[in-house]
Write an enzyme that holds these catalytic residues in place. Structure first.
Site, PDB file in Angstrom:
ATOM      1  N   ASP A 236      40.481  42.738  37.438  1.00 33.89           N
ATOM      2  CA  ASP A 236      41.716  43.490  37.734  1.00 33.89           C
ATOM      3  C   ASP A 236      42.798  42.581  38.292  1.00 33.89           C
ATOM      4  O   ASP A 236      43.679  43.021  39.005  1.00 33.89           O
ATOM      5  CB  ASP A 236      41.397  44.645  38.711  1.00 33.89           C
ATOM      6  CG  ASP A 236      40.875  44.131  40.058  1.00 33.89           C
ATOM      7  OD1 ASP A 236      40.536  42.928  40.154  1.00 33.89           O
ATOM      8  OD2 ASP A 236      40.809  44.934  41.015  1.00 33.89           O
TER       9      ASP A 236
HETATM   10  N1  LIG Z   1      36.703  49.046  33.524  1.00 34.36           N
HETATM   11  C1  LIG Z   1      36.661  47.727  33.727  1.00 34.36           C
HETATM   12  N2  LIG Z   1      36.325  47.256  34.925  1.00 34.36           N
HETATM   13  C2  LIG Z   1      36.337  45.932  35.116  1.00 34.36           C
HETATM   14  C3  LIG Z   1      36.668  45.028  34.111  1.00 34.36           C
HETATM   15  N3  LIG Z   1      36.601  43.766  34.636  1.00 34.36           N
HETATM   16  C4  LIG Z   1      36.230  43.877  35.910  1.00 34.36           C
HETATM   17  N4  LIG Z   1      36.072  45.203  36.236  1.00 34.36           N
HETATM   18  C5  LIG Z   1      35.692  45.791  37.513  1.00 34.36           C
HETATM   19  O1  LIG Z   1      36.773  45.602  38.418  1.00 34.36           O
HETATM   20  C6  LIG Z   1      36.266  45.764  39.704  1.00 34.36           C
HETATM   21  C7  LIG Z   1      36.975  44.832  40.689  1.00 34.36           C
HETATM   22  O2  LIG Z   1      36.527  45.114  41.920  1.00 34.36           O
HETATM   23  P1  LIG Z   1      36.931  44.306  43.239  1.00 34.36           P
HETATM   24  O3  LIG Z   1      37.073  42.872  42.903  1.00 34.36           O
HETATM   25  O4  LIG Z   1      35.989  44.706  44.295  1.00 34.36           O
HETATM   26  O5  LIG Z   1      38.359  44.822  43.531  1.00 34.36           O
HETATM   27  P2  LIG Z   1      38.917  46.197  44.121  1.00 34.36           P
HETATM   28  O6  LIG Z   1      37.910  47.273  44.039  1.00 34.36           O
HETATM   29  O7  LIG Z   1      40.205  46.444  43.399  1.00 34.36           O
HETATM   30  O8  LIG Z   1      39.164  45.790  45.612  1.00 34.36           O
HETATM   31  P3  LIG Z   1      40.462  45.236  46.283  1.00 34.36           P
HETATM   32  O9  LIG Z   1      41.046  44.250  45.289  1.00 34.36           O
HETATM   33  O10 LIG Z   1      39.988  44.581  47.492  1.00 34.36           O
HETATM   34  O11 LIG Z   1      41.363  46.365  46.472  1.00 34.36           O
HETATM   35  C8  LIG Z   1      34.743  45.530  39.625  1.00 34.36           C
HETATM   36  O12 LIG Z   1      34.086  46.735  39.839  1.00 34.36           O
HETATM   37  C9  LIG Z   1      34.522  45.108  38.184  1.00 34.36           C
HETATM   38  O13 LIG Z   1      33.323  45.586  37.636  1.00 34.36           O
HETATM   39  C10 LIG Z   1      37.005  45.559  32.842  1.00 34.36           C
HETATM   40  O14 LIG Z   1      37.319  44.844  31.891  1.00 34.36           O
HETATM   41  N5  LIG Z   1      36.995  46.900  32.697  1.00 34.36           N
END
Ligand SMILES: Nc1nc2c(ncn2[C@@H]2O[C@H](COP(=O)(O)OP(=O)(O)OP(=O)(O)O)[C@@H](O)[C@H]2O)c(=O)[nH]1
Length: 308
Positions: A236
């Site tokens: 993200d």
């Molecule tokens: N749906 C989806 N999820 C993804 C993708 N790539 C990464 N993620 C998810 O993005 C999430 C990122 O979580 P964190 O890094 O904890 O970030 P956050 O929950 O936004 O936390 P903060 O940044 O601290 O606000 C993880 O659960 C990953 O599994 C993707 O391509 N698609």
């Protein structure tokens, strides 16, 4: 009877060619050139008359019948000379071949036909070459398109269609080098969705994907197209290279924040004369960290940045 030569008289000059071949034959047989010449002198006007009479083409032959050399055309036959000794078959064959080759090399009819043949072959070759060239060009174009498509695919994040991490690294390196050398402004905006894990967990991965796409769309809507470069770093995390000063970068960041309903943290750093691309990334990251630390959903600008 042996036909030594058949010739088509299609132009005045062909009569003289024929006379020359008659002399060649007379000479080859060792016959009297003098008496043959006087016969030919009488023959030539008759040939001219008959040639004019038939209009376009008079077929004439040089024949050996037993021990005499004859000239024959239009059913008329004139004796040229007696042959002594009588030539044998082999001798006749060789002479006939020689005369045929000599007459073919200058036969106007044949030359015209050959020219036409060559022209036709050239025309065919030209058409074939043009077709082959067009096919080659089309293949080249499609290869070029394939190559461009695969280059684009290699640089693109498949989910959002934005530049991917690899392309981001390359483009940022280029941008830092160019902007530092030309003293042009460059700001790096780092963006990270807030609580995205929770969004995923609560709504499912597919919804999360749509959310990421929405973020990409909002970014596209607010950057200057064909100027600034939005990228997805992975997960993200996103980034934008903005080729302008800090106030423009801040405006873009605020618009994206609004577009994402305040659910994204954003850090901004602008290129300083002392910057490498790593130090620029470091300061943008630190600004993003600060935005998270202050409670998320906000824009933070790295401390050392000056206003435009
Ligand atoms: N749906 C989806 N999820 C993804 C993708 N790539 C990464 N993620 C998810 O993005 C999430 C990122 O979580 P964190 O890094 O904890 O970030 P956050 O929950 O936004 O936390 P903060 O940044 O601290 O606000 C993880 O659960 C990953 O599994 C993707 O391509 N698609």
């Amino acid at each position: 009877m042996t036909a030594l030569l058949r010739l088509a008289i299609v132009a005045e000059s062909d009569r003289y060619r024929f006379a020359r071949f008659v002399f060649e034959a007379v000479e080859a047989f060792g016959a009297s050139a003098f008496s043959s010449a006087s016969i030919l002198v009488n023959l030539m006007p008759r040939l001219r008359e008959d040639y004019r009479h038939v209009g376009a083409r008079l077929e004439i032959s040089l024949l050996v019948i037993e021990a005499t050399l004859y000239c024959e055309w239009n059913g008329k036959r004139v004796s040229i000379c007696r042959l002594d000794p009588v030539p044998d078959t082999q001798q006749l064959k060789i002479l006939s071949e020689q005369l045929r080759l000599a007459s073919e090399s200058t036969d106007p009819d044949l030359l015209v036909r050959r020219n036409r043949q060559i022209e036709m072959e050239l025309e065919h070759a030209k058409v074939r070459a043009a077709a082959e060239f067009a096919e080659l060009e089309a293949r080249l174009e499609s290869k070029k398109a394939e190559l461009q498509a695969s280059l684009r695919a290699a640089a693109t994040d498949s989910l959002t269609g934005l530049y991917n991490r690899g392309a981001y690294d390359d483009r940022l390196m280029e941008a830092v080098t160019r902007c530092a050398r030309q003293q042009e402004p460059l700001c790096l905006i780092m963006l990270d969705l807030d609580y995205f894990k929770q969004i995923n967990d609560e709504n499912g991965h597919q919804y999360g994907d749509e959310y990421l796409k929405r973020m990409a769309q909002v970014m596209r809507e607010h950057v200057r197209s064909h100027v600034d470069i939005p990228c997805r770093m992975g997960g993200d995390e996103f980034a934008i290279m903005v080729f302008a000063g800090v106030e423009t970068a801040r405006r873009i960041a605020e618009s994206i924040l609004t577009g994402m309903l305040g659910r994204v943290s954003i850090g901004i750093a602008c290129l300083l004369p002392s910057d490498s691309h790593e130090s620029l990334i470091g300061r943008a990251d630190a600004a993003l960290y600060e935005a998270k630390r202050q409670g998320r959903g906000r824009v933070c600008v790295a401390v050392s940045e000056h206003a435009e």
